[in-house]
Design an enzyme around this catalytic site. Sequence first.
Site, short mmCIF file in Angstrom:
data_model
loop_
_atom_site.label_atom_id
_atom_site.label_comp_id
_atom_site.label_asym_id
_atom_site.label_seq_id
_atom_site.Cartn_x
_atom_site.Cartn_y
_atom_site.Cartn_z
N LYS A 49 1.01 -1.18 -0.01
CA LYS A 49 0.17 -0.01 0.02
C LYS A 49 0.74 1.26 -0.06
CE LYS A 49 -3.49 -2.04 3.02
NZ LYS A 49 -3.92 -1.74 4.39
N ASP A 106 7.66 3.16 -2.28
CA ASP A 106 7.62 4.41 -1.21
C ASP A 106 9.05 4.14 -0.51
OD1 ASP A 106 6.61 1.92 -0.24
OD2 ASP A 106 6.17 2.57 1.62
N ASP A 109 14.15 -0.90 2.00
CA ASP A 109 14.67 -1.32 3.48
C ASP A 109 15.74 -2.20 3.19
OD1 ASP A 109 14.97 -1.57 6.25
OD2 ASP A 109 12.83 -2.08 6.65
N LYS A 137 16.93 3.60 3.03
CA LYS A 137 17.67 3.24 4.42
C LYS A 137 18.89 2.34 4.12
CE LYS A 137 13.94 3.37 7.76
NZ LYS A 137 12.92 2.22 8.65
N VAL A 159 9.75 5.34 10.08
CA VAL A 159 9.35 6.67 9.41
C VAL A 159 7.76 6.22 9.12
CG1 VAL A 159 10.87 7.95 8.67
CG2 VAL A 159 10.21 6.17 6.90
#
Length: 185
Positions: A49, A106, A109, A137, A159
């Site tokens: 999402k 988005d 990681d 990150k 975040v």
Amino acid sequence: MSNERLIPEEIERVLLDEETIAARVRDLAAQVSADYGDSDDLVLVGVLKGAFIFMADLARQLSVPHRVDFIALSSYNKGSISDGAVRLIMDTRTNLTGRHALIVEDILDTGYTLDYLLRIFRAREPASLRTCVLLSKPERRKIEVPVDYLGFEIPDVWVVGYGLDYADRFRTLPYIAALKREVYV
Ligand code: PRP
């Protein structure tokens, strides 16, 4: 009613405010528009999402024709420990074969999600395959993945906002903020 925007108490600090995000998204859209200027079959694939807001803002800034589509994935063992297992929940409706596919994410990681996506999309033989990631990150990376368009590098903090969540909360905050550690540790 006050115009002042409320910041939830779980928020530690705002990392990227609305104006900063909007300016960077405009830059990314300009780069993508310049690079795909000659191709008439660009498909943006947003990863649900988390990418829904970034995707909507980026797409509306593009000056080249494009389709939008989405894919939904879920990773097992999400959190501080991830073994890289990713599950496909919902596939794209667009056939990517022969089209220019741009994955819109988005956040990057560990890299497992994007690595998985690149592998399954490559097998579909698109005309080209690139990645556009708003946040990265680097400290968390377990596997290297190519990023063609990157918004921001951020530190290893949880975040939320601008599509990103904690337990499905805070996704629609207009800024990107660090959550207080006691909320997620
Ligand atoms: C987040 C994010 C990426 C993925 C990145 O999704 O949207 O898809 O994790 O992590 P990785 O690089 O470690 O694989 P999440 O699983 O939280 O789902 P959501 O987008 O639905 O919130």
